[in-house]
Each structure stands twice: as structure tokens, then as C-alpha cells.
Design a protein around this motif. Structure first.
Motif, short mmCIF file in Angstrom:
data_model
loop_
_atom_site.label_atom_id
_atom_site.label_comp_id
_atom_site.label_asym_id
_atom_site.label_seq_id
_atom_site.Cartn_x
_atom_site.Cartn_y
_atom_site.Cartn_z
N SER A 117 -6.40 -16.36 55.17
CA SER A 117 -5.68 -16.59 54.23
C SER A 117 -4.33 -17.25 54.81
O SER A 117 -3.99 -16.70 55.71
CB SER A 117 -5.49 -15.61 53.33
OG SER A 117 -4.58 -16.00 52.32
N HIS A 159 -13.78 -15.36 53.53
CA HIS A 159 -14.19 -13.90 53.21
C HIS A 159 -15.41 -13.56 53.70
O HIS A 159 -16.43 -14.18 53.94
CB HIS A 159 -13.89 -13.54 51.78
CG HIS A 159 -14.88 -14.47 51.11
ND1 HIS A 159 -16.06 -14.08 50.62
CD2 HIS A 159 -14.77 -15.52 50.40
CE1 HIS A 159 -16.99 -14.69 49.91
NE2 HIS A 159 -15.98 -15.90 49.63
N SER A 212 -16.35 -19.83 45.39
CA SER A 212 -16.88 -19.14 46.65
C SER A 212 -18.27 -19.72 46.75
O SER A 212 -18.99 -19.56 46.18
CB SER A 212 -17.03 -17.65 46.79
OG SER A 212 -15.46 -17.16 46.63
N ASP A 246 -18.23 -9.03 50.14
CA ASP A 246 -16.92 -8.68 49.30
C ASP A 246 -16.16 -9.96 49.36
O ASP A 246 -15.44 -10.22 50.70
CB ASP A 246 -16.50 -7.39 49.77
CG ASP A 246 -15.38 -6.68 49.05
OD1 ASP A 246 -15.03 -7.81 48.13
OD2 ASP A 246 -14.80 -5.83 48.99
N ARG A 247 -15.83 -10.56 48.15
CA ARG A 247 -14.94 -11.74 48.42
C ARG A 247 -13.58 -11.19 48.35
O ARG A 247 -12.64 -12.21 48.71
CB ARG A 247 -15.23 -12.50 47.00
CG ARG A 247 -16.66 -13.04 46.61
CD ARG A 247 -16.94 -13.88 45.65
NE ARG A 247 -18.38 -14.05 45.47
CZ ARG A 247 -18.83 -14.89 44.34
NH1 ARG A 247 -17.91 -15.42 43.49
NH2 ARG A 247 -20.20 -14.96 44.13
N ASP A 248 -13.12 -10.17 48.28
CA ASP A 248 -11.77 -9.95 48.52
C ASP A 248 -11.54 -9.28 49.77
O ASP A 248 -10.34 -9.10 50.17
CB ASP A 248 -11.43 -8.52 47.31
CG ASP A 248 -11.65 -8.97 46.01
OD1 ASP A 248 -11.24 -9.96 45.73
OD2 ASP A 248 -12.08 -7.96 45.15
N GLN A 249 -12.43 -9.27 50.76
CA GLN A 249 -12.36 -8.91 51.91
C GLN A 249 -12.17 -10.26 52.75
O GLN A 249 -13.05 -10.96 53.36
CB GLN A 249 -13.47 -7.97 52.56
CG GLN A 249 -13.45 -6.64 52.15
CD GLN A 249 -14.50 -5.86 52.77
OE1 GLN A 249 -14.89 -6.23 53.85
NE2 GLN A 249 -14.89 -4.68 52.27
N ARG A 295 -2.92 -10.65 53.17
CA ARG A 295 -4.30 -10.33 52.36
C ARG A 295 -5.33 -10.25 53.26
O ARG A 295 -6.46 -10.09 52.90
CB ARG A 295 -4.23 -11.73 51.35
CG ARG A 295 -3.23 -11.63 50.30
CD ARG A 295 -3.51 -12.83 49.42
NE ARG A 295 -4.68 -12.77 48.62
CZ ARG A 295 -5.37 -14.01 48.19
NH1 ARG A 295 -4.65 -15.10 48.11
NH2 ARG A 295 -6.57 -13.48 47.38
#
Length: 287
Positions: A72, A61, A132, A65-68, A77
Motif C-alpha cells: 500500500s 493483499h 479485488s 484476507d483482503r485486509d492483510q 497499513r
């Protein structure tokens, strides 16, 4: 100046539990050739029980931003501009988290970080055992064009085997550059591939041939073809030296030495003969 100088560090993050045992080793800075590919070496370990690769989820990632996600197993995602361009190499169960990025874009700078999630069942999507490594990320430095191959050789001599070595450094070992020559055949070429340091590889091609007088002032070109159909070349001009011929020196010297030996032998025999005669005369005269 060759720009392939990746740097890597070993960092340990600081989660509340067993911080000292969540470890990752990632190359922190690498050059990446635009439109080509790059492989980021990565390894990790964790303090929990040993699990097979199927029970481990590896993600990459953006650091900010760990959600970007850029990688995966579930591509839905992944950020749209990274879909189909990232791949996890090796086996997570063996601690290998290396990342491959293809079709490099000029904005693929990162930093990119690895995250591991321990999923003990296929439906375990809420596991608390995940980490992370945001202090151990990789930054890519973009190269708009590749470095030129380096050529090493000695002076060519007419009629004697001559070798030229063409070497290219790169950061994508799964798709290493292809090296071709402007002369010779496949039988005249040998290749080798090695890791210079973590995250940096070198491919070398050695061309061997016997130069003739007509080859003098001719160019020999080495061309490297990188992933993405990107090329880079280097060339050298042959200045063929004639083979040294020492016959004009050796023959006169041999003749002179032979003559000297014969003359010396004759002198020795003459001296011996007259010395004996003198001794006989002296005995006759009593003096």
C-alpha cells in the motif's frame, strides 16, 4: 532442471455491476529466489472513467484476507513483515499493476491478489468503485538456491576466434544478474537481456577470444551474481584442437599434377611430330 516456468492466465471476476469489464492479467505462478527479488507482471482495466495515476489506489493483499496488505502507498497499513520490501511498478493510470518484492523470505508464498480503488478526490476513502481480483492471484514457489548458468560453445581451434555463451534465467528484471568470466576483459564480452515469456527473463553474456595451444585443458568459469549477493557458477574445460595443415598433401599433389601436365604435353608434341613424319613417308612410297 531449470525451474523458471511462470504461468499466467486472464481472469474476470464477478462483481454485481459491469463484471465483464473489470479485468486483470497476472502471472499466476512464479519461482522466487530466497533473499533475492521477484517482479510479478500485472495489468488491469476497469469500466469507469479514465483517471490519472494520482486518483487510483493500487493495493496487494493476501487472498485469504483482503485486509492483510502486502503493498500500500500507506505503509502503516502493510503487514509488518512486508514493510519496505514491496513496490508497485509502472503507472496505474496506464493499467500497470506490476509488483516487486525484495529480500524474498521463504514464507512469501502467497497467494497475493491485486485490488484497485478509484478515488476521485484525495479524501475519497470510502469509494464504492473498488475491486479485488481474487480469482487472479500469484503464488510464489521458493528456490533456496539459483539454477546454474548454461554454457553453449563449439570446439575451440588454435588461432581462430572462439565464443562461449553463458545464459541465466531469472524473474527480477529490475535487478538482473551480473555475469563475470574467469578470463578475458570487458572488451571481450557482449551482453543481451530479453524476455522469454511473461514473467521470465534471460541474460546472456558472450565471451570471445583466440585460444592458443597453452590454453588446452584450462578451465573457463562463468559466474552469475543475483540480487542479494547470491552466486551460481558453471565451468567448461578447453580442449584446443590444432589448426588443420594440409600442406603435406597439397604440395605433393600440385607437383604430381604439374609433372603429369608436362609429360602429357611432351607426349602430345612427340605424337604430332612422328605422325607428320609417317604421313610424309607414306606419300613418298605411294602407300
Amino acid at each position: 532442471i531449470n525451474r523458471y516456468f511462470p504461468v499466467y492466465t486472464l481472469s474476470v471476476l464477478s462483481p454485481p455491476v459491469d463484471a465483464e469489464e473489470w479485468k486483470a492479467s497476472v502471472v499466476s505462478s512464479m519461482d522466487a529466489l530466497v533473499d533475492s527479488c521477484v517482479v510479478v507482471p500485472c495489468s488491469f482495466s476497469h469500466p469507469k472513467e479514465t483517471l490519472p495515476t494520482a486518483r487510483l489506489r493500487g493495493l496487494w493483499h493476501l487472498k485469504k484476507d483482503r485486509d492483510q496488505l502486502i503493498y500500500s502507498a500507506d505503509e502503516t497499513r502493510v503487514l509488518e513483515n512486508f514493510r519496505g520490501r514491496t513496490q508497485l511498478l509502472g503507472e496505474l493510470g496506464k493499467g500497470n499493476c506490476s509488483l516487486k518484492i525484495t529480500n524474498i523470505k521463504s514464507h512469501d508464498n502467497g497467494p497475493f491478489c491485486f485490488r484497485i480503488e478509484l478515488a476521485r478526490t484525495e479524501t475519497d476513502t470510502q469509494t464504492k468503485d473498488k475491486f479485488s481480483f481474487v480469482e487472479d492471484c500469484v503464488t510464489l514457489d521458493m528456490m533456496s538456491e539459483p539454477n546454474a548458468p548454461s554454457l553453449t560453445h563449439k570446439d575451440p581451434i588454435q588461432g581462430r576466434p572462439f565464443t562461449i555463451t553463458c545464459s541465466v534465467m531469472h524473474t527480477c528484471p529490475t535487478n538482473k544478474p551480473e555475469i563475470t568470466w574467469s578470463r578475458g576483459s570487458a572488451d571481450d564480452v557482449t551482453e543481451s537481456h530479453r524476455e522469454i515469456q511473461r514473467g521470465l527473463w534471460e541474460i546472456s553474456s558472450v565471451l570471445t577470444f583466440i585460444p592458443a595451444e597453452k590454453d588446452s585443458h584450462q578451465d573457463v568459469t562463468c559466474t552469475a551474481l543475483f540480487q542479494g549477493r547470491i552466486t551460481s557458477s558453471s565451468k567448461m574445460t578447453l580442449y584446443v584442437r590444432r589448426s588443420e595443415n594440409y600442406n603435406y598433401i597439397i604440395i605433393p599433389v600440385v607437383v604430381a599434377l604439374g609433372s603429369a601436365a608436362i609429360f602429357g604435353g611432351l607426349c602430345f608434341l612427340m605424337v604430332k611430330k612422328y605422325k607428320k613424319r609417317i604421313e610424309e613417308l607414306q606419300r613418298q612410297d605411294g602407300t
